[in-house]
Write an enzyme that holds these catalytic residues in place. Structure first.
Site, PDB file in Angstrom:
ATOM      1  N   LEU A   1       7.949   7.949 -28.321  1.00 26.81           N
ATOM      2  CA  LEU A   1       8.036   6.623 -28.939  1.00 26.81           C
ATOM      3  C   LEU A   1       6.722   6.254 -29.624  1.00 26.81           C
ATOM      4  O   LEU A   1       6.716   5.756 -30.748  1.00 26.81           O
ATOM      5  CB  LEU A   1       8.395   5.581 -27.889  1.00 26.81           C
ATOM      6  CG  LEU A   1       9.796   5.722 -27.295  1.00 26.81           C
ATOM      7  CD1 LEU A   1      10.066   4.581 -26.325  1.00 26.81           C
ATOM      8  CD2 LEU A   1      10.860   5.738 -28.380  1.00 26.81           C
ATOM      9  N   ALA A   2       5.590   6.514 -28.967  1.00 28.92           N
ATOM     10  CA  ALA A   2       4.312   6.097 -29.545  1.00 28.92           C
ATOM     11  C   ALA A   2       3.948   6.954 -30.760  1.00 28.92           C
ATOM     12  O   ALA A   2       3.495   6.428 -31.777  1.00 28.92           O
ATOM     13  CB  ALA A   2       3.208   6.184 -28.491  1.00 28.92           C
TER      14      ALA A   2
ATOM     15  N   HIS B   1       7.768   6.649  -7.906  1.00 25.65           N
ATOM     16  CA  HIS B   1       9.035   5.928  -7.966  1.00 25.65           C
ATOM     17  C   HIS B   1       9.846   6.209  -6.713  1.00 25.65           C
ATOM     18  O   HIS B   1      10.001   7.360  -6.331  1.00 25.65           O
ATOM     19  CB  HIS B   1       9.794   6.405  -9.216  1.00 25.65           C
ATOM     20  CG  HIS B   1      10.871   5.478  -9.633  1.00 25.65           C
ATOM     21  ND1 HIS B   1      12.009   5.319  -8.899  1.00 25.65           N
ATOM     22  CD2 HIS B   1      10.996   4.665 -10.713  1.00 25.65           C
ATOM     23  CE1 HIS B   1      12.789   4.431  -9.519  1.00 25.65           C
ATOM     24  NE2 HIS B   1      12.193   4.018 -10.613  1.00 25.65           N
TER      25      HIS B   1
ATOM     26  N   ARG C   1       8.090  -1.051  -6.155  1.00 25.40           N
ATOM     27  CA  ARG C   1       8.138   0.410  -6.089  1.00 25.40           C
ATOM     28  C   ARG C   1       7.102   1.012  -5.145  1.00 25.40           C
ATOM     29  O   ARG C   1       7.398   1.898  -4.358  1.00 25.40           O
ATOM     30  CB  ARG C   1       7.894   0.988  -7.494  1.00 25.40           C
ATOM     31  CG  ARG C   1       9.037   0.762  -8.439  1.00 25.40           C
ATOM     32  CD  ARG C   1       8.707   1.281  -9.828  1.00 25.40           C
ATOM     33  NE  ARG C   1       9.871   1.095 -10.693  1.00 25.40           N
ATOM     34  CZ  ARG C   1       9.901   1.437 -11.976  1.00 25.40           C
ATOM     35  NH1 ARG C   1       8.842   1.976 -12.552  1.00 25.40           N
ATOM     36  NH2 ARG C   1      10.993   1.252 -12.697  1.00 25.40           N
TER      37      ARG C   1
ATOM     38  N   HIS D   1       6.073   9.545 -11.270  1.00 24.69           N
ATOM     39  CA  HIS D   1       6.948   9.127 -12.349  1.00 24.69           C
ATOM     40  C   HIS D   1       6.189   8.759 -13.620  1.00 24.69           C
ATOM     41  O   HIS D   1       6.630   9.031 -14.723  1.00 24.69           O
ATOM     42  CB  HIS D   1       7.739   7.918 -11.833  1.00 24.69           C
ATOM     43  CG  HIS D   1       8.609   7.258 -12.843  1.00 24.69           C
ATOM     44  ND1 HIS D   1       9.536   7.955 -13.561  1.00 24.69           N
ATOM     45  CD2 HIS D   1       8.689   5.973 -13.243  1.00 24.69           C
ATOM     46  CE1 HIS D   1      10.149   7.116 -14.375  1.00 24.69           C
ATOM     47  NE2 HIS D   1       9.658   5.924 -14.224  1.00 24.69           N
TER      48      HIS D   1
ATOM     49  N   LEU E   1       8.614   1.759 -22.457  1.00 24.35           N
ATOM     50  CA  LEU E   1       9.217   1.875 -23.789  1.00 24.35           C
ATOM     51  C   LEU E   1       8.624   0.807 -24.701  1.00 24.35           C
ATOM     52  O   LEU E   1       8.327   1.055 -25.867  1.00 24.35           O
ATOM     53  CB  LEU E   1      10.739   1.731 -23.689  1.00 24.35           C
ATOM     54  CG  LEU E   1      11.429   2.756 -22.776  1.00 24.35           C
ATOM     55  CD1 LEU E   1      12.942   2.517 -22.758  1.00 24.35           C
ATOM     56  CD2 LEU E   1      11.149   4.181 -23.233  1.00 24.35           C
TER      57      LEU E   1
END
Lengths: 247, 666
Positions: free
Chosen positions: B67-68, B290, B355, B430, B470
Site C-alpha cells: 500500500l505504501a 496477535h 491484543r 503480526h 492500511l
C-alpha cells in the site's frame, strides 16, 4: 505417510526439463503441501543437491504467488490454493506428480516457477479506473446499489494466480480477464472507460499468446476463489457492445 | 537510565550494559509548530513546488509495492516524475498488504456517532500507549478521509448498505464505527486498487516496473541517497539503479521470529542495509503479537495464519484447570474443571481485552503447563477458543453467517470442525511498530532517503490499533510522501552521477562480495535451520515478555549463531540463476544483525509499554507499568559499525494535546 513425488526439474528458461522421482517419508497429515516440499528441499540441501524452486509468499491463500499442477489438477484435489492444500488430502503410498503451470503465456523460469508477467500487461492495457490521486469526489457522492457492489466484490476476489489458464485446455485467460471486466464494469466509476477497457484487454490477452474460450468451464472449477463462469459472459457481452459502438 | 552490573559474557568497557553507547538527542523532527489542526496544511504550503516541466527530469526509486510503495509510485508517476518501482515478488499485486483482513479506519463520521479527526487522533495516540508523535498521528487522522474517497474512485468494492452507501463496523475496542471493509479481504482490495493505479502509470511510461528484483544496498553519495543496488532474481544479475531520491516501502520485519503471520519473503534487508549506511532504526523492540492465530502444528511449520480477532466477540477462551486434563477431548472436560482465565482475571473486559494482554495471558497459562494441542518442544502451545455457548445462543446458521469464512479456514488448516470441537489458538507475531526513524517529512537520517508504511516507525507508538496499518500505508503513499518528497526534489537538478563514481562502485562491489561469500562457505547447515534457531531465541527472550537476564542471554546466543552462520551455512546453486536459498541467505544474515539490536532496544527500555512487556516493570497484579518520566522518547539507534556498539539517540515525545494515562482493563 510415505509418498512418491514426481517433480518437474528444469534448470533455466531455455533448458530441457524432465520429471524426477523423489520418495518422501514420515510426512505428517498436518503439513501443508508446500511444507512437505520444504522438508524435501531441506533433505536435498543436506545431500548437496540443489533444492527445487517453487513460488509462494503469503501462504494463506490470498497473494496468488503459489500455483502447482498437482497430479494434473491446478492447485491439486481441493478447491483452494496450493499453499492451503494440506497433506491430509492424500493417502499413504500415493504417487503425486508436480508440474509448473503449463501455458505458452506463462514460460517456465526454473523448475516449478513460471513468469506470469502477461497478467500484469493485461491489467496495464485497461484493467483500471483512471482516477489520479487527489481528484476523487466525496465517497458518498455516488451510491452503488448493494447487489452491484457485491457482484463487483465477488469478481474482485480474483488473486491472479493463473490456475484458470493452467486448467484450460486452450490456456485461455478469459476467466481472469472476465473477473476484472466484471469488477470494474459493475461500478458506476468504471463506466467511462468500459468499452475501451474490454477491447484493449482482449487485444493484449490475444497478443500474449493465451488461447480463446470454448466454454469448457475447467477454469471456474479450478479457481481457488470460485469466480463463476458467467464473468466470461459479461466479458463477451461487453466486447460485443464495445465493438458495435465502434470502439 | 537504569544500569546494573549484569552484562553479556564479553562486555565492552564504557558501554551501557556493555552493549550500547549513548549519543546526542534528536531535537528537531521538522514538524511545524502551531495549532495541531493547522500543522499539515502549513507544511504542505511551505513545501517547495516543482514545475510540471521539471518533474520529468527528476527520478525516484521506490522499493516495495504494498500500500505504501504502490500508492506512492502511482501518485508520483501521475505527477510526472520518472519512477522506478521494485518488488521481490513476481508481480506488484502480491505485496503482503494483501493479507490484511479486517479493515481501514477513517474519520468520516458516516454513522454520526461522535467520531471526528480529533477522536481518531486521540484513540491512536492512546492505543499506541503514548509512544508516538502527536503531529504525525494527527496528520494520519486528517488524511484518512481522503483515502476512502480515493479508493472508492478507483473502484475498490467496499461493503455497502442497501441504500448504496458505505457500511462501517467497529473494530479493536474503540467505541465508534469508523472501519471501512471489504468482507475479510480489505487489504487485498485496497492493494489491487493501488496496483491498478500503478499499472496504469506503467502503461503511461512514467513508472518502470522491476518485479522479481531485490534491493541489496543503498547508494549514498556525498551524504545523500542516490540509488540502489538490486539483484535480478531471475538472471542473478547485480544491477545499479541511480536516481535523485530513494523511497523504502519494504514492510515490516516480523520474520526475524521465523514464524509470524508475514509472508515467506517479507524481510528487513532494504531497511537494514540503509541502517548500516547511516539511517537510524527506531524502537526496533516494538512488535505486535496477535492473540488469535492458529497454533503451531509441528516442527515443519513454515508460517502462522491469523484469524480475525472478531472471533473473540462470541468465542470464549479457556484452558483446563488441571494440567492432567490437557490431553483430554475438550468436550469431556466438565464446566467446573475449565478456567476461563480472561473472564476470571478481567471481569469487565473478559475475552475482549486488548491484543497484548490476551496474548500474554495465553503464554502464562501455557507456561504453567496448562496449554492444549500437540506438544511442540516441551510445551503445548494452545488455548481453546470455544463457540459452544455461541452455537447454543445463536444457532449454527447465525454463527456461520458471521464467522463462516474464518471457521472454514480453520478447518482447512487443522482438519478439525470448529462447530463440533473448540478451536485452538495461540498468539503469533503480526506487525512491527518499529522501523527506520523518519522526521515529519518521512525522511530518514540519510537525506534523500524516505521511508513509508510499516518500514518506518512513525505513527503507531508502542502498539498499533486494528485497521490502522492500511490507513497508514495509504496515507503515506497517496497523501503524505508526494508532498514532502516534492520539497526535497525541488532542490534539484541534482549533480549527474555516473556508475563509475567511487561510492557506486563500492556499493556494488560489496553486494558482489556478499553474494560470492554465501556461495563459498559450503558448510553443513541450511539457511532455514539458522533462521529457525534465531526465531526460537527471539520468541523465547524477545517475545511476549522480556527480562534483563533473558535479553542479555539472547544477545550472547545471537552473536554465537551469527558467527556460526558465516562459517557454516550451506548455500547451493549458483549466482547467475534463480536461487531461492541464496535469496534467503541474504535475508537471514540481516535478521541475525537486527535480532541483536531488537534485544538491545528491549534491554534498554526498562518499562512495559504497548507490545513491549518487561518482567521488571509490572504492577502488583502483573499488569504493564509504563515509566513516562524516564522513557517517553523514541529510541533511534545509529549503526555502530561491524564490530562497534549501536549508539542511542533519544527523541523526546512531547504531549501538548493528549494527557498520558495508564491503561486499565480490570
Amino acid at each position: 505417510m510415505n509418498l512418491t513425488l514426481k517433480i518437474w526439474r528444469q534448470s533455466g528458461p531455455k533448458a530441457k526439463g524432465e520429471m524426477v522421482t523423489y520418495p518422501v517419508t514420515d510426512i505428517s497429515e498436518d503439513m501443508s503441501f508446500l511444507e512437505m516440499l520444504d522438508v524435501l528441499n531441506e533433505q536435498l540441501n543436506a545431500r548437496g543437491e540443489e533444492p527445487i524452486a517453487f513460488d509462494s509468499d503469503c501462504r494463506e491463500g490470498i497473494c496468488g504467488m503459489c500455483g502447482l499442477m498437482i497430479s494434473g489438477k491446478a492447485h491439486g484435489p481441493e478447491v483452494t490454493t496450493t499453499c492451503q492444500l494440506h497433506m491430509r488430502s492424500f493417502s499413504d503410498g500415493d504417487e503425486i506428480t508436480i508440474e509448473p503451470w503449463r501455458a505458452d503465456a506463462f514460460p517456465v523460469i526454473k523448475d516449478l516457477v513460471v513468469d506470469r508477467g502477461s497478467f500484469d500487461r493485461i491489467i496495464q492495457a485497461g484493467g483500471f479506473i483512471s482516477a489520479n490521486t487527489g481528484s476523487a469526489p466525496e465517497a458518498h457522492s455516488v451510491p452503488v446499489p448493494k447487489p452491484k457492489a457485491d457482484r463487483a466484490f465477488m469478481a474482485a476476489a480474483c488473486i491472479g494466480c493463473g490456475a484458470c489458464v493452467a486448467a484450460c485446455p486452450n490456456a485461455s485467460g478469459m476467466l481472469f480477464m472476465g473477473a476484472k471486466i466484471t469488477h470494474l464494469g459493475e461500478l458506476p466509476q468504471g463506466q467511462p472507460e468500459r468499452d475501451a477497457r474490454v477491447v484493449n484487454m482482449v487485444t493484449q490477452h490475444d497478443h500474449e499468446g493465451f488461447g480463446g474460450c470454448t466454454n469448457i468451464g475447467e477454469c471456474s472449477s479450478a479457481c481457488p476463489k470460485e469466480i463463476p463462469l458467467d464473468v466470461i459472459n459479461q466479458l463477451n457481452k461487453d466486447l460485443r457492445g464495445a465493438l458495435m459502438r465502434g470502439e | 537510565m537504569t544500569t546494573t552490573s549484569t552484562t553479556p559474557s564479553s562486555p565492552v568497557p564504557g558501554l551501557v550494559h556493555g552493549v550500547y553507547a549513548e549519543g546526542e538527542p534528536i531535537r528537531d523532527t521538522k514538524a511545524p509548530a502551531g495549532p495541531i489542526d493547522r500543522r499539515w496544511n502549513t507544511r504542505k504550503f511551505e513545501a517547495s513546488l516543482v514545475n510540471p516541466a521539471n518533474r520529468r527530469k527528476l527520478s525516484v526509486i521506490i522499493v516495495g509495492t504494498g500500500l505504501a510503495g504502490g500508492a506512492a509510485a502511482a501518485t508520483l508517476g501521475e505527477a510526472g516524475y520518472q519512477v522506478k518501482s521494485f518488488c521481490y515478488q513476481d508481480s506488484p499485486r502480491r505485496a503482503h498488504s494483501i493479507a490484511a483482513q479486517g479493515g481501514i479506519n477513517a474519520a468520516k463520521n458516516y454513522k454520526e456517532d461522535g467520531d471526528s479527526v480529533y477522536r481518531l487522533f486521540y484513540d491512536t495516540v492512546k492505543g499506541g500507549d503514548y509512544r508516538s508523535r502527536e503531529s504525525n498521528v494527527y496528520r494520519l487522522a486528517e488524511v484518512s478521509t481522503n483515502i476512502i474517497d480515493q479508493c472508492v474512485a478507483q473502484g475498490v468494492p467496499f461493503a455497502r448498505e442497501y441504500g448504496g452507501l458505505l457500511d462501517n463496523r467497529s473494530f479493536g475496542g474503540v467505541q465508534v464505527s469508523r472501519t471501512f471493509y471489504a468482507r475479510g479481504q480489505t487489504g487485498q482490495q485496497l492493494l489491487i486498487g493501488a496496483y491498478q493505479a500503478l499499472e496504469r502509470q506503467v502503461a503511461a511510461g512514467t513508472v518502470e516496473m522491476f518485479s522479481r528484483h531485490e534491493m541489496l544496498e543503498v547508494v549514498v553519495v556525498d551524504g545523500q541517497a542516490r540509488g540502489i543496488i538490486a539483484r535480478d532474481l531471475v538472471t542473478g544479475e547485480i544491477e545499479t539503479h541511480l536516481a535523485d531520491a530513494v523511497v523504502l516501502a519494504s514492510g515490516g520485519y516480523g520474520n526475524v521470529f521465523y514464524l509470524s503471520t508475514n509472508a515467506m519473503g517479507s524481510n528487513v534487508t532494504a531497511t537494514w542495509r540503509a541502517h548500516r549506511k547511516g539511517a537510524h532504526f527506531a524502537n526496533p523492540c516494538y512488535t505486535q503479537i496477535h492473540p488469535t492465530c492458529i497454533p503451531v502444528a509441528g516442527e515443519h511449520q513454515s508460517k502462522l495464519t491469523l484469524m480475525s480477532e472478531s472471533l473473540r466477540n462470541d468465542g470464549r477462551i479457556w484452558v483446563p484447570k488441571n494440567a492432567a486434563d490437557c490431553e483430554k477431548d475438550p468436550r469431556q472436560i466438565p464446566e467446573e474443571d475449565r478456567d476461563y482465565y480472561l473472564e476470571r482475571i478481567y471481569p469487565s473486559f473478559g475475552n475482549l481485552v486488548p491484543r497484548d494482554i490476551a496474548s500474554r495471558q495465553a503464554k502464562n497459562v501455557c507456561d504453567e503447563g496448562r496449554g492444549v494441542g500437540p506438544k511442540v518442544g516441551d510445551f503445548r502451545r494452545g488455548v481453546y477458543l470455544d463457540f459452544t455457548d455461541a452455537l447454543k445462543r445463536m444457532s449454527a446458521e447465525a454463527v456461520a453467517e458471521k464467522y463462516g469464512n474464518l471457521l472454514d479456514m480453520y478447518q482447512r488448516i487443522t482438519g478439525e470442525n470448529p462447530y463440533e470441537v473448540p478451536m485452538r489458538i495461540y498468539p503469533a507475531v503480526h506487525y512491527t511498530m518499529g522501523g527506520l526513524w523518519v522526521d515529519y517529512d518521512l525522511q530518514s537520517s540519510i537525506p534523500g532517503l524516505f521511508v513509508t508504511g510499516e518500514a518506518n516507525f512513525s505513527d503507531h507508538g508502542a502498539n498499533r490499533l486494528g485497521a490502522s496499518a492500511l490507513m497508514q500505508g495509504l496515507a503515506d503513499g497517496y497523501f503524505v510522501l508526494p508532498h514532502t518528497i516534492r520539497d526535497y526534489l525541488a532542490k534539484g537538478p541534482f549533480p549527474k552521477l555516473e556508475e563509475s563514481h567511487e561510492a557506486v562502485v563500492e556499493a556494488r562491489a560489496s553486494v558482489d562480495a556478499r553474494v560470492a561469500k554465501f556461495l563459498s562457505i559450503n558448510g553443513d547447515r541450511s539457511v532455514d535451520s539458522f533462521h529457525k534457531e534465531l526465531g526460537n531465541i527471539m520468541w523465547e527472550f524477545c517475545g511476549m515478555e522480556r527480562s534483563e537476564e533473558g535479553l542479555l542471554k539472547a544477545i550472547d546466543l545471537i552473536r554465537g549463531l551469527r558467527d556460526e552462520f558465516w562459517r557454516n551455512v550451506k548455500v547451493l546453486g549458483s549466482a547467475d540463476t534463480l536461487n531461492q536459498s541464496l535469496e534467503k541467505a541474504g535475508r537471514v544474515a540481516d535478521f541475525l544483525e537486527l535480532g541483536e539490536l531488537m534485544c538491545i532496544d528491549a534491554l534498554h527500555r526498562r518499562e512495559s509499554c504497548g507490545g513491549h512487556f518487561r518482567a521488571e516493570s509490572q504492577t502488583e497484579d502483573g499488569e504493564a507499568l509504563r515509566h513516562d518520566d524516564e522513557y517517553a522518547y523514541v529510541a533511534a539507534w545509529e549503526w555502530g559499525g561491524q564490530d562497534g556498539a549501536p549508539v542511542l539517540h533519544k527523541e523526546d515525545l512531547v504531549y501538548e494535546f493528549v494527557e498520558m494515562k495508564q491503561r486499565s482493563y480490570k
